[in-house]
Design a protein around this motif. Structure first.
Motif, PDB file in Angstrom:
ATOM      1  N   VAL A 243       0.851  -1.193   0.000  1.00 34.31           N
ATOM      2  CA  VAL A 243       0.000   0.000   0.000  1.00 34.31           C
ATOM      3  C   VAL A 243       0.884   1.240   0.000  1.00 34.31           C
ATOM      4  N   TRP A 244       0.392   2.301  -0.636  1.00 37.28           N
ATOM      5  CA  TRP A 244       1.129   3.559  -0.659  1.00 37.28           C
ATOM      6  C   TRP A 244       0.148   4.700  -0.883  1.00 37.28           C
ATOM      7  N   ASP A 245       0.621   5.929  -0.714  1.00 40.31           N
ATOM      8  CA  ASP A 245      -0.270   7.082  -0.848  1.00 40.31           C
ATOM      9  C   ASP A 245       0.208   8.129  -1.835  1.00 40.31           C
ATOM     10  N   GLY A 246       1.364   7.941  -2.455  1.00 42.44           N
ATOM     11  CA  GLY A 246       1.861   8.921  -3.419  1.00 42.44           C
ATOM     12  C   GLY A 246       2.587  10.082  -2.787  1.00 42.44           C
ATOM     13  N   ASP A 247       2.594  10.153  -1.441  1.00 48.43           N
ATOM     14  CA  ASP A 247       3.289  11.240  -0.742  1.00 48.43           C
ATOM     15  C   ASP A 247       4.488  10.725   0.047  1.00 48.43           C
ATOM     16  N   GLY A 248       4.935   9.527  -0.280  1.00 46.78           N
ATOM     17  CA  GLY A 248       6.131   8.987   0.357  1.00 46.78           C
ATOM     18  C   GLY A 248       5.889   7.942   1.414  1.00 46.78           C
ATOM     19  N   SER A 249       4.640   7.720   1.791  1.00 52.58           N
ATOM     20  CA  SER A 249       4.343   6.689   2.782  1.00 52.58           C
ATOM     21  C   SER A 249       3.978   5.393   2.080  1.00 52.58           C
ATOM     22  N   TRP A 250       4.473   4.261   2.616  1.00 56.06           N
ATOM     23  CA  TRP A 250       4.141   2.963   2.045  1.00 56.06           C
ATOM     24  C   TRP A 250       4.281   1.887   3.113  1.00 56.06           C
ATOM     25  N   ALA A 251       3.709   0.752   2.830  1.00 53.85           N
ATOM     26  CA  ALA A 251       3.842  -0.396   3.727  1.00 53.85           C
ATOM     27  C   ALA A 251       3.665  -1.667   2.911  1.00 53.85           C
ATOM     28  N   THR A 252       4.352  -2.735   3.353  1.00 53.20           N
ATOM     29  CA  THR A 252       4.170  -4.049   2.751  1.00 53.20           C
ATOM     30  C   THR A 252       3.962  -5.067   3.869  1.00 53.20           C
ATOM     31  N   THR A 253       3.128  -6.041   3.597  1.00 52.97           N
ATOM     32  CA  THR A 253       2.917  -7.144   4.517  1.00 52.97           C
ATOM     33  C   THR A 253       2.468  -8.344   3.699  1.00 52.97           C
ATOM     34  N   GLY A 254       2.318  -9.470   4.340  1.00 54.38           N
ATOM     35  CA  GLY A 254       1.890 -10.630   3.581  1.00 54.38           C
ATOM     36  C   GLY A 254       1.856 -11.891   4.403  1.00 54.38           C
ATOM     37  N   TYR A 255       1.668 -12.984   3.701  1.00 54.06           N
ATOM     38  CA  TYR A 255       1.588 -14.306   4.323  1.00 54.06           C
ATOM     39  C   TYR A 255       2.579 -15.237   3.634  1.00 54.06           C
ATOM     40  N   ARG A 256       3.287 -16.018   4.431  1.00 53.95           N
ATOM     41  CA  ARG A 256       4.172 -17.052   3.907  1.00 53.95           C
ATOM     42  C   ARG A 256       3.847 -18.348   4.626  1.00 53.95           C
ATOM     43  N   GLN A 257       3.579 -19.396   3.865  1.00 49.85           N
ATOM     44  CA  GLN A 257       3.248 -20.672   4.469  1.00 49.85           C
ATOM     45  C   GLN A 257       4.397 -21.146   5.365  1.00 49.85           C
ATOM     46  N   GLY A 258       4.045 -21.561   6.578  1.00 47.92           N
ATOM     47  CA  GLY A 258       5.039 -22.060   7.515  1.00 47.92           C
ATOM     48  C   GLY A 258       5.667 -20.989   8.384  1.00 47.92           C
ATOM     49  N   ARG A 259       5.405 -19.716   8.082  1.00 43.53           N
ATOM     50  CA  ARG A 259       5.974 -18.634   8.885  1.00 43.53           C
ATOM     51  C   ARG A 259       4.959 -18.176   9.923  1.00 43.53           C
ATOM     52  N   ARG A 260       5.390 -18.029  11.139  1.00 48.07           N
ATOM     53  CA  ARG A 260       4.497 -17.586  12.206  1.00 48.07           C
ATOM     54  C   ARG A 260       4.454 -16.060  12.232  1.00 48.07           C
ATOM     55  N   GLY A 261       3.258 -15.493  12.394  1.00 45.05           N
ATOM     56  CA  GLY A 261       3.111 -14.046  12.455  1.00 45.05           C
ATOM     57  C   GLY A 261       3.120 -13.401  11.084  1.00 45.05           C
TER      58      GLY A 261
END
Length: 352
Positions: A275-293
């Motif tokens: 996700v991002w806003d065009g003003d310099g802020s962004w974030a990434t997240t996701g899911y990986r099988q076998g990874r906790r959290g």
């Protein structure tokens, strides 16, 4: 199978799915358009990449013009509720197919179609000539409509918008209808059907619509990853937020102004949301099988993923309202998103 047989087969399939109303069947079947051979399947066809600088045959670059899937086109046209003799403004000529359908349904003299790209418009004019249709084709910015042909009874757009242009409202008769893909930035787009009133234009979301954006309203490109992103975890599974329901998508778009997102996945093993806003802020997240959290990397002045998850949980606490409970109000001052009634505005208003 002959050309006529293939055309009839697709028409039967669309009718069975409820995407081809009877009043549009005649326009479909009598169109002798020479480029029908490329649209016998109910799929979108990319016709331009990178505003003409790329080659769509390579599959590379950004897609900037297309022939929409027939089922999506007819579903959108059905929401126009058009009547004989009415005048229609068609925004986003593309290949010219939608304009040809409208012309076959209403008559060439009742259709004005606007295309921003001169090269695309030139090819559309050739396609229309081959099909025997001659609506008024204008090269210009579709966000401005075409005042010389106003007033219109209907406005139909094939390109996505974040904000409904006020020019469309000004050029439409009171009681007239505007149908457009509405793509605020978060997740997939929606089909919006508006009716023009006296002081404000009001309508509801009536379905899905994933369309290329109007050039004047394209979303900002993703920001580059910062040198020192902040790393943390989130307790919320990003798959729930990104894939839950179209109603959640509308709530997030309304409550997190300016947010843009992309989601990618590899089967059930991996998914990522950016996700991002065009003003310099962004974030990434996701899911990986076998990874906790669920790890989050972010950068900028806004904690965008926190804003997104807060909006998602607000939607949950509202009782998970479905997409058809949301609507949009457009005035000369801007645009508002509402839930259930126009007086129940959610999120900040967007300027015109």
């Amino acid at each position: 199978m002959t050309e006529a047989g293939l055309r009839g087969l697709l028409a039967e399939r669309l009718e069975a799915a409820g995407d081809l109303p009877p009043e549009w069947r005649k326009a479909y079947d009598t169109d002798p358009d020479a480029w029908w051979e490329s649209v016998y399947s109910d799929a979108s066809l990319i016709t331009q990449a990178d505003d003409g600088a790329g080659d769509p045959a390579t599959g590379e670059g950004s897609w900037t013009s297309s022939l929409s899937a027939p089922g999506a086109v007819f579903a959108s046209l059905a929401h126009l509720y058009v009547h004989d003799g009415q005048r229609v403004l068609d925004v986003g000529t593309g290949t010219g197919w939608t304009a040809a359908l409208l012309s076959a349904r209403l008559g060439d003299e009742h259709v004005t179609t606007v295309e921003v790209d001169p090269a695309v418009a030139d090819q559309a004019a050739k396609n229309l000539a081959v099909s025997g249709r001659s609506p008024h084709l204008v090269v210009g910015d579709g966000a401005l409509g075409h005042a010389a042909g106003a007033p219109y009874d209907r406005v139909h757009a094939t390109c996505g918008v974040q904000r409904v242009p006020w020019a469309w409202v000004e050029q439409t008769r009171p009681g007239g209808v505007i149908v457009t893909p509405w793509s605020p930035g978060w997740a997939y787009g929606h089909l919006l059907r508006l009716t023009v009133g006296r002081d404000r234009t009001v309508g509801r979301l009536v379905g899905s619509a994933g369309s290329m954006m109007m050039r004047a309203q394209r979303h900002p490109a993703p920001d580059r990853l910062g040198d020192r992103p902040e790393h943390r975890t989130t307790p919320i599974d990003p798959r729930d937020v990104a894939w839950d329901d179209y109603g959640a998508d509308v709530a997030i778009a309304a409550l997190v102004p300016g947010v843009v997102s992309t989601t990618t996945s590899e089967g059930d093993d991996t998914m990522e949301v950016r996700v991002w806003d065009g003003d310099g802020s962004w974030a990434t997240t996701g899911y990986r099988q076998g990874r906790r959290g669920f790890a989050v990397a972010s950068h900028g002045t806004r904690r965008l993923w926190d804003e997104v998850t807060d909006a998602y949980l607000t939607w949950v606490e509202w009782g998970r309202p479905a997409r058809d409970r949301y609507g949009v109000t457009v005035t000369g001052e801007g645009q508002q998103i509402w839930l259930d009634t126009p007086d129940h505005v959610i999120g900040p208003s967007s300027p015109a």
